[in-house]
Design an enzyme around this catalytic site. Structure first.
Site, short mmCIF file in Angstrom:
data_model
loop_
_atom_site.label_atom_id
_atom_site.label_comp_id
_atom_site.label_asym_id
_atom_site.label_seq_id
_atom_site.Cartn_x
_atom_site.Cartn_y
_atom_site.Cartn_z
N GLU A 184 0.61 -1.02 -0.47
CA GLU A 184 0.30 -0.24 0.02
C GLU A 184 1.05 1.73 -0.19
O GLU A 184 2.34 1.27 -0.08
CB GLU A 184 -1.06 0.08 0.96
CG GLU A 184 -1.74 -1.58 1.26
CD GLU A 184 -2.80 -1.38 1.97
OE1 GLU A 184 -2.82 -0.78 3.52
OE2 GLU A 184 -3.87 -2.34 2.69
N GLU A 192 -2.05 -9.89 -6.21
CA GLU A 192 -2.27 -11.27 -7.35
C GLU A 192 -1.25 -10.99 -7.91
O GLU A 192 -0.48 -11.14 -9.41
CB GLU A 192 -3.55 -11.49 -7.69
CG GLU A 192 -4.53 -11.89 -6.58
CD GLU A 192 -4.81 -11.74 -5.35
OE1 GLU A 192 -4.10 -10.63 -5.16
OE2 GLU A 192 -6.19 -11.73 -4.99
#
Ligand code: THU
Length: 161
Positions: free
Chosen positions: A65, A76
């Site tokens: 993040e 992913e």
């Protein structure tokens, strides 16, 4: 080919981890391990992804993040784009996705977001065979699907439709 009236049947299995073959249990363990080093100061939600390649290599990614929110990326896509950057997509066979929260234990499978599904779909076309996807929280049952186009993203975007 689309017909005027039709329907899609989606196959999935909800299994106990011990019902899976050893390679899939091992892939799930690796996805949980890598989730533990996700950088999640904002959501506190850790996701790990492990890719099993045809030659036995395992590629791992987790979510990262950033204070400038759209700048972060899902587990992913971090794993898949690493594989793509190293010309390894044709060898992709299976994906394990594990999620946990720093605030409460996730005991249900977490499924990939729409943007990740679109990336998975396009890479599945390159692979030319159905990708197996295993999804699990920190504990609890495993959701298993075979085929991104068949199970996770029917009607996904395709530039050559
Ligand atoms: N996240 C993933 O890593 N994979 C998904 O498929 C859905 C969401 C991440 C993004 C963000 O860092 C956090 O989970 C909360 O949305």
């Amino acid at each position: 080919m689309l017909r005027m009236d039709d329907s899609i049947h989606i196959n999935f299995q909800l299994l106990e981890a011990h019902e899976l073959p050893e390679d899939e249990r091992s892939l799930l363990r690796k996805a949980l391990e890598i989730s533990e080093s996700a950088y999640v100061p904002y959501s506190k939600f850790q996701v790990g992804c492990a890719l099993q390649m045809a030659d036995g290599e395992i590629i791992r990614g987790n979510n990262q993040e950033n204070a400038a929110f759209p700048s972060g990326l899902c587990a992913e896509r971090n794993a898949l784009f690493y594989a793509g950057a190293h010309n390894k997509i044709p060898g992709l066979r299976k994906m394990a996705i594990r999620a946990n929260s720093l605030e409460k234990v996730i005991d249900q499978p977490v499924t990939p977001c729409g943007a990740c599904r679109q990336v998975m779909l396009e890479y599945e076309r390159i692979v030319g065979q159905d990708i197996v996807v295993l999804m699990q929280g920190k504990e609890g049952k495993v959701l298993k699907m075979k085929g991104i186009a068949k199970c996770l993203l029917p009607f996904g975007f395709d530039i050559a439709f």
